[in-house]
Enzyme design. Structure first.
Site, PDB file in Angstrom:
ATOM      1  N   LEU A  92      41.560  26.335 -71.893  1.00 17.34           N
ATOM      2  CA  LEU A  92      42.762  27.027 -71.427  1.00 17.34           C
ATOM      3  C   LEU A  92      43.965  26.095 -71.403  1.00 17.34           C
ATOM      4  O   LEU A  92      43.852  24.897 -71.160  1.00 17.34           O
ATOM      5  CB  LEU A  92      42.524  27.591 -70.027  1.00 17.34           C
ATOM      6  CG  LEU A  92      41.362  28.577 -69.870  1.00 17.34           C
ATOM      7  CD1 LEU A  92      41.313  29.117 -68.441  1.00 17.34           C
ATOM      8  CD2 LEU A  92      41.449  29.720 -70.868  1.00 17.34           C
ATOM      9  N   HIS A  93      45.129  26.677 -71.636  1.00 17.28           N
ATOM     10  CA  HIS A  93      46.402  25.967 -71.540  1.00 17.28           C
ATOM     11  C   HIS A  93      47.415  26.896 -70.877  1.00 17.28           C
ATOM     12  O   HIS A  93      47.074  28.021 -70.462  1.00 17.28           O
ATOM     13  CB  HIS A  93      46.878  25.492 -72.915  1.00 17.28           C
ATOM     14  CG  HIS A  93      46.895  26.568 -73.967  1.00 17.28           C
ATOM     15  ND1 HIS A  93      47.762  27.643 -73.931  1.00 17.28           N
ATOM     16  CD2 HIS A  93      46.144  26.736 -75.087  1.00 17.28           C
ATOM     17  CE1 HIS A  93      47.572  28.405 -74.979  1.00 17.28           C
ATOM     18  NE2 HIS A  93      46.583  27.896 -75.691  1.00 17.28           N
ATOM     19  N   HIS A  96      47.610  30.591 -71.918  1.00 16.69           N
ATOM     20  CA  HIS A  96      46.625  31.486 -71.311  1.00 16.69           C
ATOM     21  C   HIS A  96      47.032  31.857 -69.884  1.00 16.69           C
ATOM     22  O   HIS A  96      46.924  33.013 -69.465  1.00 16.69           O
ATOM     23  CB  HIS A  96      45.246  30.813 -71.271  1.00 16.69           C
ATOM     24  CG  HIS A  96      44.648  30.555 -72.616  1.00 16.69           C
ATOM     25  ND1 HIS A  96      44.421  29.285 -73.085  1.00 16.69           N
ATOM     26  CD2 HIS A  96      44.227  31.400 -73.584  1.00 16.69           C
ATOM     27  CE1 HIS A  96      43.870  29.351 -74.289  1.00 16.69           C
ATOM     28  NE2 HIS A  96      43.750  30.618 -74.613  1.00 16.69           N
ATOM     29  N   SER A 262      48.335  26.038 -78.506  1.00 21.30           N
ATOM     30  CA  SER A 262      47.033  26.423 -79.048  1.00 21.30           C
ATOM     31  C   SER A 262      45.982  25.490 -78.487  1.00 21.30           C
ATOM     32  O   SER A 262      46.248  24.300 -78.265  1.00 21.30           O
ATOM     33  CB  SER A 262      47.039  26.335 -80.574  1.00 21.30           C
ATOM     34  OG  SER A 262      45.728  26.481 -81.102  1.00 21.30           O
TER      35      SER A 262
END
Length: 392
Positions: A92-93, A96, A262
């Site tokens: 996750l980043h 998200h 991404s």
């Protein structure tokens, strides 16, 4: 005449049972009310369920199996709670998390799925190297959930992290063509652009999303605009199969210089990261052509293609220890509904500019250099897009 004692006791017992049954039914029967809103969050809930929706306690439950998740979903439904689903493959980043925030603004409950789906990876693609960061992912979700609690927003009440045996219960997942198994395909949409370069990708995406939507039965699902073709696939999937969920597409999250966020960016390292912005730069040049009034394909795309060629030429002429080589897969100007290439933009519909580049492994990594995860040896596919909005 006085009642016989045994008859009187039987009557009292019957009355007590009836009263207890009525109380029990009231406790499990939801009170249907007119729609109300709390800080913009849809909720038809009773006071008790509203309290549980916004309590400060850690409410997030982790599910690995379908049956208990469905039971939890049924309980939420009976209490008139709404579920916003954010499907992810983990790693996750902040992109998200922005989807989770949007879901929390519009629902009482947010569910996040974390599952690296093998059927959307080709036989020679990077399934094994895809980043897996479970502990970090969960900590990010817990931190965000605490923020949402303080802000009075919807809460992250479930994380669904199934095994592949759970998601593909009758046969192992197959990424070959035509493959063995139960699949959903979108033709010709799934064979264009990303689908042309990655033939099984959208078959895998559509199949796993259908599974997740059936398991979770969300009121709304949330996806980022970065994967433009994927958003078109998902909207078509929901419409064609009459799925009772709303598809919400959120703006692409970017780094300050424009690079789309991404999960794969962790592999870039500093050298490839600097060059990787070439895709966004190229698309911005094409966007400027459209904004200046150009509508023909050649007029819009030539500056983008030219920019990619010039940067590629610059990198080719550098020493191997300094350069970051890349390949341009495609630069596209497509219809926003079908993703088919257009020769002229329909001003009533607009279009989607998109592209993909493959950052090649570094040839001569230097000691002390920021190489990213994988030591600079993992090829990284970058995609991006810009929506050209209608002008009429």
């Amino acid at each position: 005449m006085a009642a016989h004692p045994s008859l009187l006791m039987a009557h009292l017992r019957t009355a007590a049972v009836s009263t207890a049954r009525a109380r029990l039914l009231r406790s499990f029967t939801p009170v249907v009310r007119a729609p109300i809103s709390y800080n913009g969050i849809r909720c038809l809930s009773t006071t008790a369920s509203r309290r549980s929706a916004f309590a400060v306690n850690d409410l997030t439950q982790v599910f690995h199996d379908v049956a208990p998740l469905r039971k939890f979903r049924r309980d939420l439904l009976l209490n008139q709670r709404t579920v916003g689903l954010v499907p992810t493959m983990g790693a996750l980043h902040s992109g998200h998390l922005s989807l989770v925030r949007r879901a929390a603004e519009e629902n009482t409950d947010v569910w996040v799925t974390i599952y690296v789906n093998p059927t959307q990876f080709g036989l020679n693609e990077d399934l094994a190297s895809y980043p897996k960061t479970w502990e970090t992912d969960m900590e990010m979700l817990r931190d965000l959930d605490r923020q949402l609690a303080r802000e009075g927003k919807g809460r992250i009440s479930a994380v669904f992290a199934p095994s592949t045996n759970t998601m593909y219960p009758t046969s192992p997942p197959d990424s070959s063509i035509p493959g063995v198994g139960s699949f959903i395909e979108m033709r010709p949409l799934g064979q264009l652009l990303e689908g042309a370069s990655r033939p099984v990708f959208f078959r895998g995406v559509a199949t796993v999303c259908m599974k997740l939507f059936n398991i979770c039965t969300p009121d709304s699902v949330y996806f980022g605009q970065k994967d433009a073709q994927q958003t078109v696939v998902i909207k078509k999937l929901v419409k064609d199969f009459h799925l009772d969920t709303k598809v919400v597409i959120c703006e692409t999250s970017r780094e300050p210089d424009g690079l789309a966020l991404s999960s794969r960016n962790v592999y870039l390292g500093e050298r490839r990261r600097k060059v990787g912005i070439v895709l966004n730069q190229a698309l911005r040049k094409a966007e400027a052509q459209y904004n200046s009034g150009k509508r023909l394909r050649g007029d819009i795309l030539w500056p983008a293609v030219d920019h990619g060629d010039r940067v590629q030429h610059e990198q080719d002429n550098l020493q191997p220890s300094k350069r970051a080589l890349f390949q341009v897969d495609y630069i596209s100007l497509a219809d926003p509904d079908t993703m088919e290439e257009v020769e002229k933009v329909d001003e009533t519909k607009g279009a989607i500019l998109s592209g993909a580049v493959k950052m090649m492994p570094l040839e001569e990594p230097q000691e002390g250099e920021d190489l990213g995860l994988g030591g600079g040896q993992v090829a990284v596919r970058l995609i991006d897009n810009i929506v050209l909005k209608p002008t009429q």
